[in-house]
Design a protein around this motif. Sequence first.
Motif, PDB file in Angstrom:
ATOM      1  N   ALA A  26       0.949  -1.179  -0.026  1.00 26.68           N
ATOM      2  CA  ALA A  26       0.130   0.125   0.259  1.00 26.68           C
ATOM      3  C   ALA A  26       0.916   1.275  -0.002  1.00 26.68           C
ATOM      4  O   ALA A  26       0.540   2.144  -0.735  1.00 26.68           O
ATOM      5  N   ARG A  27       1.732   1.184   0.688  1.00 25.03           N
ATOM      6  CA  ARG A  27       2.888   2.353   1.103  1.00 25.03           C
ATOM      7  C   ARG A  27       3.625   2.641  -0.698  1.00 25.03           C
ATOM      8  O   ARG A  27       3.836   3.930  -0.850  1.00 25.03           O
ATOM      9  N   ARG A  28       3.790   1.581  -1.092  1.00 27.25           N
ATOM     10  CA  ARG A  28       4.538   1.650  -2.455  1.00 27.25           C
ATOM     11  C   ARG A  28       3.527   2.017  -3.420  1.00 27.25           C
ATOM     12  O   ARG A  28       4.101   3.275  -3.947  1.00 27.25           O
ATOM     13  N   HIS A  29       2.354   1.743  -3.505  1.00 29.33           N
ATOM     14  CA  HIS A  29       1.478   2.338  -4.500  1.00 29.33           C
ATOM     15  C   HIS A  29       1.258   3.792  -4.250  1.00 29.33           C
ATOM     16  O   HIS A  29       1.081   4.517  -4.959  1.00 29.33           O
ATOM     17  N   ALA A  30       1.026   4.183  -2.957  1.00 30.87           N
ATOM     18  CA  ALA A  30       0.672   5.501  -2.447  1.00 30.87           C
ATOM     19  C   ALA A  30       1.877   6.352  -2.883  1.00 30.87           C
ATOM     20  O   ALA A  30       1.684   7.468  -3.313  1.00 30.87           O
ATOM     21  N   SER A  31       3.156   5.856  -2.581  1.00 35.44           N
ATOM     22  CA  SER A  31       4.260   6.686  -2.980  1.00 35.44           C
ATOM     23  C   SER A  31       4.263   6.886  -4.549  1.00 35.44           C
ATOM     24  O   SER A  31       4.610   8.050  -5.169  1.00 35.44           O
ATOM     25  N   ARG A  32       3.758   5.785  -5.228  1.00 42.48           N
ATOM     26  CA  ARG A  32       3.846   6.150  -6.991  1.00 42.48           C
ATOM     27  C   ARG A  32       3.119   6.965  -7.146  1.00 42.48           C
ATOM     28  O   ARG A  32       3.298   7.659  -8.143  1.00 42.48           O
ATOM     29  N   LEU A  33       1.812   6.917  -6.778  1.00 43.67           N
ATOM     30  CA  LEU A  33       0.835   7.994  -7.200  1.00 43.67           C
ATOM     31  C   LEU A  33       0.934   9.240  -6.750  1.00 43.67           C
ATOM     32  O   LEU A  33       1.024  10.275  -7.551  1.00 43.67           O
ATOM     33  N   THR A  34       1.423   9.420  -5.505  1.00 48.67           N
ATOM     34  CA  THR A  34       1.898  10.925  -4.938  1.00 48.67           C
ATOM     35  C   THR A  34       3.026  11.400  -5.925  1.00 48.67           C
ATOM     36  O   THR A  34       3.076  12.793  -6.099  1.00 48.67           O
ATOM     37  N   ASP A  35       3.915  10.770  -6.359  1.00 42.54           N
ATOM     38  CA  ASP A  35       5.122  11.051  -7.041  1.00 42.54           C
ATOM     39  C   ASP A  35       4.417  11.533  -8.321  1.00 42.54           C
ATOM     40  O   ASP A  35       5.097  12.649  -9.116  1.00 42.54           O
ATOM     41  N   ILE A  36       3.614  10.711  -8.999  1.00 47.01           N
ATOM     42  CA  ILE A  36       2.791  11.209 -10.248  1.00 47.01           C
ATOM     43  C   ILE A  36       2.240  12.531 -10.074  1.00 47.01           C
ATOM     44  O   ILE A  36       2.357  13.412 -10.904  1.00 47.01           O
ATOM     45  N   VAL A  37       1.393  12.572  -8.848  1.00 49.11           N
ATOM     46  CA  VAL A  37       0.961  14.133  -8.851  1.00 49.11           C
ATOM     47  C   VAL A  37       1.665  15.065  -8.523  1.00 49.11           C
ATOM     48  O   VAL A  37       1.685  16.245  -9.043  1.00 49.11           O
ATOM     49  N   HIS A  38       2.865  14.907  -8.050  1.00 49.39           N
ATOM     50  CA  HIS A  38       3.919  16.094  -7.807  1.00 49.39           C
ATOM     51  C   HIS A  38       4.464  16.168  -8.980  1.00 49.39           C
ATOM     52  O   HIS A  38       4.693  17.693  -9.447  1.00 49.39           O
ATOM     53  N   GLY A  39       4.616  15.263 -10.136  1.00 47.64           N
ATOM     54  CA  GLY A  39       5.260  15.791 -11.374  1.00 47.64           C
ATOM     55  C   GLY A  39       4.374  16.451 -12.103  1.00 47.64           C
ATOM     56  O   GLY A  39       4.593  17.728 -12.841  1.00 47.64           O
ATOM     57  N   HIS A  52       6.407  14.317   5.626  1.00 47.23           N
ATOM     58  CA  HIS A  52       7.148  15.458   5.207  1.00 47.23           C
ATOM     59  C   HIS A  52       6.235  16.715   4.684  1.00 47.23           C
ATOM     60  O   HIS A  52       6.365  16.844   3.446  1.00 47.23           O
ATOM     61  N   PRO A  53       5.618  17.316   5.679  1.00 44.44           N
ATOM     62  CA  PRO A  53       4.383  18.329   5.108  1.00 44.44           C
ATOM     63  C   PRO A  53       4.997  19.585   4.521  1.00 44.44           C
ATOM     64  O   PRO A  53       4.453  20.048   3.373  1.00 44.44           O
ATOM     65  N   ARG A  54       6.152  19.930   4.958  1.00 43.46           N
ATOM     66  CA  ARG A  54       6.746  21.150   4.259  1.00 43.46           C
ATOM     67  C   ARG A  54       7.374  20.878   2.735  1.00 43.46           C
ATOM     68  O   ARG A  54       7.427  21.794   1.698  1.00 43.46           O
ATOM     69  N   ALA A  55       7.938  19.671   2.641  1.00 41.73           N
ATOM     70  CA  ALA A  55       8.444  19.178   1.432  1.00 41.73           C
ATOM     71  C   ALA A  55       7.608  18.772   0.566  1.00 41.73           C
ATOM     72  O   ALA A  55       7.888  18.154  -0.843  1.00 41.73           O
ATOM     73  N   ASN A  56       6.360  18.396   0.840  1.00 44.40           N
ATOM     74  CA  ASN A  56       5.433  17.626  -0.122  1.00 44.40           C
ATOM     75  C   ASN A  56       4.276  18.895  -0.700  1.00 44.40           C
ATOM     76  O   ASN A  56       3.624  19.321   0.020  1.00 44.40           O
ATOM     77  N   PRO A  57       4.621  19.140  -1.833  1.00 48.75           N
ATOM     78  CA  PRO A  57       3.625  20.176  -2.526  1.00 48.75           C
ATOM     79  C   PRO A  57       2.112  19.888  -2.345  1.00 48.75           C
ATOM     80  O   PRO A  57       1.187  20.523  -2.314  1.00 48.75           O
ATOM     81  N   LEU A  58       1.820  18.470  -2.414  1.00 49.65           N
ATOM     82  CA  LEU A  58       0.509  18.245  -2.441  1.00 49.65           C
ATOM     83  C   LEU A  58      -0.177  18.507  -0.984  1.00 49.65           C
ATOM     84  O   LEU A  58      -1.386  18.720  -0.880  1.00 49.65           O
ATOM     85  N   ASN A  59       0.593  18.749   0.219  1.00 46.92           N
ATOM     86  CA  ASN A  59       0.150  19.494   1.216  1.00 46.92           C
ATOM     87  C   ASN A  59      -0.753  20.533   1.073  1.00 46.92           C
ATOM     88  O   ASN A  59      -1.632  20.746   1.746  1.00 46.92           O
ATOM     89  N   THR A  60      -0.064  21.384   0.121  1.00 42.76           N
ATOM     90  CA  THR A  60      -0.834  22.624   0.228  1.00 42.76           C
ATOM     91  C   THR A  60      -1.713  22.626  -1.012  1.00 42.76           C
ATOM     92  O   THR A  60      -2.680  23.542  -1.205  1.00 42.76           O
ATOM     93  N   ALA A  61      -1.475  22.018  -1.962  1.00 42.75           N
ATOM     94  CA  ALA A  61      -2.339  21.762  -3.193  1.00 42.75           C
ATOM     95  C   ALA A  61      -3.612  21.187  -3.072  1.00 42.75           C
ATOM     96  O   ALA A  61      -4.548  21.440  -3.837  1.00 42.75           O
ATOM     97  N   LEU A  62      -3.802  20.120  -2.086  1.00 39.28           N
ATOM     98  CA  LEU A  62      -5.215  19.291  -1.822  1.00 39.28           C
ATOM     99  C   LEU A  62      -6.182  20.442  -1.771  1.00 39.28           C
ATOM    100  O   LEU A  62      -5.995  20.952  -0.591  1.00 39.28           O
TER     101      LEU A  62
END
Length: 280
Positions: A87-100, A133-143
């Motif tokens: 689950a964590r692996r897929h969550a990381s993969r999807l989060t990275d796609i959103v970051h891109g 890592h809330p400060r380093a994660n752009p999804l934290n403010t974009a969601l």
Amino acid sequence: MNLSLCLRTPKNLLHSCRGLYKLSACGTIIRTLHSAASPNSKPNIVVLIGWLGCTPRRLAKYKAIYPNDKVIEYIPPLSSSLVPWIARRHASRLTDIVHGQLQASPSSRVLVHLFSGNGINLYARMIERINEHPRANPLNTALMGTIVDSAPPAVNPETFSRGFVAAILGIISKNKEPQYEHKYLSRVAIPFFGWYLSTSSAQRHLANVVDWVTSKHPELPMLFMYSKTDELVTYDRVRGFVAMLRTLRGAASEQIFEEIFENSSHVAHYKVYPRLYAQR
């Protein structure tokens, strides 16, 4: 632009039914769809997280609701609902796609539209990663918010078994209505999920899912869409969960919304009520 990691066809899935891990190992479909938007606009990003047994064709129908947005489709495998590290692996993969996508369009906002237990499980792990890592994660403010369709399910062997059987039969057969019982599959699934849910690993995993979606979830708008006639994720189950979430949110509970449909089956609300569903 298409990003495709693994495309699973019904034929592939049938071969995978020989083993539970094989069924779940490669069940991911990721596609980024760019729809026609105004040249001067910066579209939002919508993340569609599919249900167990979902196909790319079925999930793609929901992109019609978001004609001016970039849509990312992701169908998690069964294993992501059962095994924490997967689950964590897929969550990381999807989060990275959103970051891109956010790097290409920094001012965009992100809406997550998830389906059933498979979707809410993966989403919980995404929230977990954001909080690491809330400060380093752009999804934290974009969601900007979340739409929850037909979730969360009850945690018991019968519900898990019915969901598994419906996923398998939904791909094998051409029946329009979901089938939750099978003479042979149910005999195997119910004891297996009874054993699985009794393990300490499963209990911690599922407790973490609930924790990340409730007490540790950002205080952002959430819309729960469910039906009075859903036989898998029942009306009472979702209604009780929403009530609990409102209690936990306190003053922020006004950001929790509901759309209750009178007569639609599991993850079929858009099919039965397309206009009402799209308006929400």
